[in-house]
Design an enzyme around this catalytic site. Structure first.
Site, PDB file in Angstrom:
ATOM      1  CB  ALA A   6     -14.175 -12.966   1.385  1.00 34.19           C
ATOM      2  NE  ARG A 358     -10.224 -18.511   4.712  1.00 36.59           N
ATOM      3  CZ  ARG A 358     -10.262 -18.589   6.041  1.00 36.59           C
ATOM      4  NH1 ARG A 358     -10.609 -19.712   6.603  1.00 36.59           N
ATOM      5  NH2 ARG A 358      -9.970 -17.562   6.778  1.00 36.59           N
ATOM      6  CB  VAL A 480      -6.556 -11.967   0.834  1.00 34.70           C
ATOM      7  CG1 VAL A 480      -6.125 -10.628   0.270  1.00 34.70           C
ATOM      8  CG2 VAL A 480      -5.367 -12.916   0.924  1.00 34.70           C
ATOM      9  CD  GLU A 481      -8.931 -16.528  -0.223  1.00 33.16           C
ATOM     10  OE1 GLU A 481      -9.949 -17.054   0.233  1.00 33.16           O
ATOM     11  OE2 GLU A 481      -8.796 -16.286  -1.418  1.00 33.16           O
ATOM     12  N   GLY A 482     -10.214 -13.951   4.431  1.00 33.09           N
ATOM     13  CA  GLY A 482     -10.607 -13.924   5.833  1.00 33.09           C
ATOM     14  C   GLY A 482      -9.521 -13.259   6.643  1.00 33.09           C
TER      15      GLY A 482
END
Length: 824
Positions: A6, A358, A480-482
């Site tokens: 995500a 993350r 990225v990754e939140g």
């Protein structure tokens, strides 16, 4: 830098996970506020019958506003693990527990890999060439495949390296000191590849086919989750639909999907594809295997209907990133990760493996940046002179270097602790979010400080520029990754309050069943525990705050030089801040379901929680290294003062802006507990003073064991190879010795000896070479073409052609037949 998952926070889950308990407590608070405040002690003295009646009334009110927990929410509440994050929410975490439980170490095999294979790969990579070509050479790709860089987390039984999380972090960090694109490329297969998913959840036939091919590099993996409408709420999987159908007597899935931001997709041989599975004809139910929901399919590159290859170009990065698309693609059930029985199980898989991507892979990039900036820019500040003085002696430079160094220590310490937590078979979702958001943000600040100090040499691209690509890569890591804004303002506290609060989850579960006497009693017990938890931390906040004021009043500015006193003092401050935070977390329940919309408050609490966790990580690091790194006390003190100031300031801002109908009394309770009286913070935590800042700057700009700590995992070439970072690091002791000699000569008012003169001349030559920047005859391939004239020069020539006088230097001369002829 993994755009493969995500591109923003999975906020849908964070918000939903927060909703059930807080919505119930909103009704409880509004109907029985007197019970939860000044009348609470009186209620405790009532008869059991009255308490039972009151509990039933409150239970009924809460249950009336409590929506059922969805399947996704149930998974979110049950996925991952809690540990030290829960300890902070109790208000009384233990440093001793951290030190006794977590001790990150590398094996001999892992150290050899770092010193040989990783060094060799770094030698194959020229960062400027990679960013210009937007790809690695085939030699580099083959080396990564052959030496297992994509299989560090695959067990040895399947041909992988079987490395620890700490080793993977160290590899990624070292790669980042040479080439951020290599860091991103190696990170994806070793976090959510889908290699690790296959190890955990794959069928035996899937493991036997894919794992050996992933281990030897035959197949490069990627993971396809994010789509145009599924960024922050990636698990909604809008636009990625799969429908269960039956063809020729066999079940399968007809899927349509459009994925973007997928790292390694342009070169991947297999993709783990996230789909929202629907079963309109109840075929799964009839087979009694699998269910609707988030499902992961394994598709090889040549799968009919699958399209992979188009590239995105994230800023100036060269790592492979692109799209994965398909319409009405037929997927057999054998291609579902884990087989048909794992249909609908993708969210469980994803969440449990996400912590590593993350919390480990992205922070590793920031750790690499921290080591590079502190080691190389620290040396540059000693090499570079202005006004005949090394810029390391300028106050502004010292301030920037000290902040970069202490942020670097925080990232290293947090990374070490996070690695050890994951290697302890934990998957801490809240801590991984703290690490991702905090470390990538600090990494960006570190590189910005480095850019400011290196100035012109940092903005001119070429082989000599070791900061430019990192400067352009860190915003990608932040996205990225939140995305950090979403992670900070939603996920950390949204998940933390529900998962990590010691009593909240049981209270939520008590409201999900029927209204049986057992559930009512359980609800009452948990509610009383929540109230008691708040009262306990109010008391701890007062007593620890008073103790903090006393200890700070009598603490000298150099007390940190005693390591035992350093540890004892800062552990007391973190315990105080933990109690303040836990009290504030309890007061948040007065907001009820509205808390999920109070993003400013949640962001401030996230800052406080992050400061506390990283403070404990920094003390954990000091405890492990205090006997082998001289003068680590000064750097640790600098970092701890900044973290304590950040956490306290976040709590002050939260109390000054506490929202909601009950915001005023909640703010008053918080201010009293945190000793904020009359707008004055008692026991305020100051930022580091100038003397400490200068000492930290001195340690990173002169030979010291603190500098050695930062240089420890930085890639360096052999002495005879030109490499800007290596050359700067090696130049530092030469320039320091020359400056000392020059200073002695000035003080003694004498001429230099032959040896001193030679050493100073040698240092001057090194300085002159290292401050040079790259210049190019041709900046583009077009400029290199024969006969090319830059458009601006072409225009100048056209305008000059119409003028009678062609040159100021030649006066009125004209150029005729190749000769200058004087006009009459």
């Amino acid at each position: 830098m993994m755009l493969s998952k995500a591109s923003h926070l999975r906020t849908g889950t964070a918000r939903h996970a927060l909703r059930p308990g807080t919505a119930a407590l909103q009704q409880i608070t509004s109907t029985t506020s007197s019970v939860l405040s000044h009348d609470s002690s009186k209620c405790m003295q009532n008869t059991p019958q009255k308490r039972s009646f009151l509990t039933k009334m409150m239970y009924k009110a809460a249950k009336g506003v409590m929506p059922p927990i969805s399947a996704t929410e149930q998974i979110a509440l049950g996925s991952g693990t809690i540990g030290f994050d829960r300890d902070i929410f109790t208000g009384s975490p233990s440093l001793k527990h951290l030190v006794d439980t977590y001790d990150p170490k590398l094996t001999v095999e892992e150290e050899n890999f770092l010193n040989h294979e990783v060094n060799h790969l770094c030698a194959l990579l020229n960062d400027y060439d990679v960013s210009t070509r937007k790809d690695f050479s085939k030699e580099a790709w083959d080396y990564m495949r052959d030496e297992g860089f994509f299989a560090m987390k695959i067990p040895k039984e399947w041909g992988g390296k079987g490395f620890s999380t700490h080793a993977v972090s160290a590899v990624l960090s070292k790669l980042a000191t040479q080439c951020f694109d290599a860091n991103a490329t190696v990170a994806v297969p070793n976090s959510l590849g889908p290699g690790e998913l296959l190890v955990r959840y794959g069928t035996q036939s899937q493991k036997e086919y894919f794992l050996p091919r992933l281990a030897d590099g035959t197949l490069i993996p990627c993971f396809g989750l994010t789509g145009p409408h599924s960024g922050s709420d990636a698990t909604s999987l809008i636009g990625s639909e799969g429908i269960v159908e039956q063809r020729n007597g066999e079940l399968g899935i007809r899927a349509t999907f459009k994925k973007r931001y997928i790292t390694l997709a342009p070169v991947a041989g297999v993709v783990g594809l996230g789909l929202n599975l629907r079963d309109p004809n109840n075929l799964l139910k009839k087979a009694n295997q699998g269910q609707e929901g988030f499902t992961v399919a394994l598709l090889e590159r040549d799968h009919p209907g699958l399209r992979m290859g188009d590239r995105h170009i994230p800023l100036n990065a060269a790592f492979m990133n692109g799209t994965v698309e398909g319409e009405d693609v037929w997927i057999p059930m054998d291609s579902i990760l884990g087989g048909q029985e794992r249909c609908g199980f993708g969210w469980n898989m994803f969440v449990e493996c996400l912590a590593e991507g993350r919390g480990v892979s992205l922070p590793a990039g920031s750790i690499g940046a921290a080591r590079t900036v502190t080691a190389a820019v620290g040396a540059y500040a000693r090499v570079r002179k202005q006004f005949r003085v090394p810029i390391a002696e300028f106050g502004g430079i010292q301030e920037a270097l000290a902040d970069a160094a202490s942020d670097g220590l925080i990232c290293i310490a947090g990374g070490d602790l996070m690695n050890a937590i994951v290697d302890n078979h934990e998957a801490p979702m809240v801590i991984s979010s703290i690490m991702k958001q905090n470390c990538t943000e600090r990494g960006r600040r570190i590189v910005e400080k480095g850019m400011d100090i290196a100035a012109g040499s940092a903005i001119c691209r070429g082989d000599k520029n070791y900061l430019g690509n990192a400067y352009m890569s860190l915003p990608i890591a932040i996205t990225v990754e939140g995305a950090n804004i979403m992670t900070r303002s939603f996920q950390v506290i949204g998940q933390g309050l529900t998962r990590c609060h010691p009593h909240m989850l049981e209270l939520i579960y008590s409201l999900q069943g029927d209204s049986s006497p057992e559930n009512v009693a359980k609800f009452g017990t948990q509610l009383r525990k929540v109230i008691g938890h708040g009262l306990t931390n109010f008391g701890h906040s007062l007593t620890r705050g008073a103790g903090s004021m006393v200890s700070k009043s009598f603490r000298s500015s150099t007390a940190y030089k005693n390591g035992d006193q350093l540890l004892a003092h800062h552990e007391k401050q973190l315990l105080r801040l933990s109690a303040n935070f836990a009290l504030t977390a309890d007061l948040c329940f007065t907001l009820g379901g509205k808390l999920k919309f109070e993003e400013l408050l949640m962001g401030r609490l996230s800052d406080a929680l992050g400061g506390i966790f990283l403070g404990y990580a920094t003390l954990h690091h000091y405890t492990r290294h205090k006997n082998n790194i001289e003068n680590l006390e000064a750097l640790t003190e600098h970092a701890m003062l900044r973290l304590e100031h950040e956490a306290q300031q976040a709590l002050i801002d939260a109390s000054n802006n506490f929202p909601g109908v009950l915001g005023t009394p909640a703010s008053l309770v918080m201010k009293l507990g945190c000793l904020q009286l009359g707008g004055v913070q008692l026991g305020e935590y100051p930022k580091p003073n100038d003397a400490l800042t200068k000492e930290v700057a001195r340690l990173v700009t002169t030979p010291s064991e603190v500098r050695d700590m930062f240089q420890e995992n930085v890639y360096m070439t052999n002495n005879n190879e030109e490499h800007q970072v290596s050359d700067l690091i090696r130049a530092l002791p030469v320039c320091v010795r020359a400056d000392q000699a020059a200073s002695l000569i000035r003080r003694e008012k004498r001429d230099a000896t032959e040896e001193e003169a030679a050493w100073i001349a040698h240092a001057d030559a090194i300085r002159d070479a290292l401050i040079q920047v790259d210049a190019f005859e041709h900046a583009t391939m077009q400029e290199a073409q024969p006969g090319y004239v830059r458009p601006a020069l072409e225009g100048t020539a056209e305008r000059m052609a119409s003028l009678e006088r062609k040159s100021f230097a030649f006066g009125a001369a004209e150029h005729v037949d190749g000769k200058n002829v004087e006009r009459a």
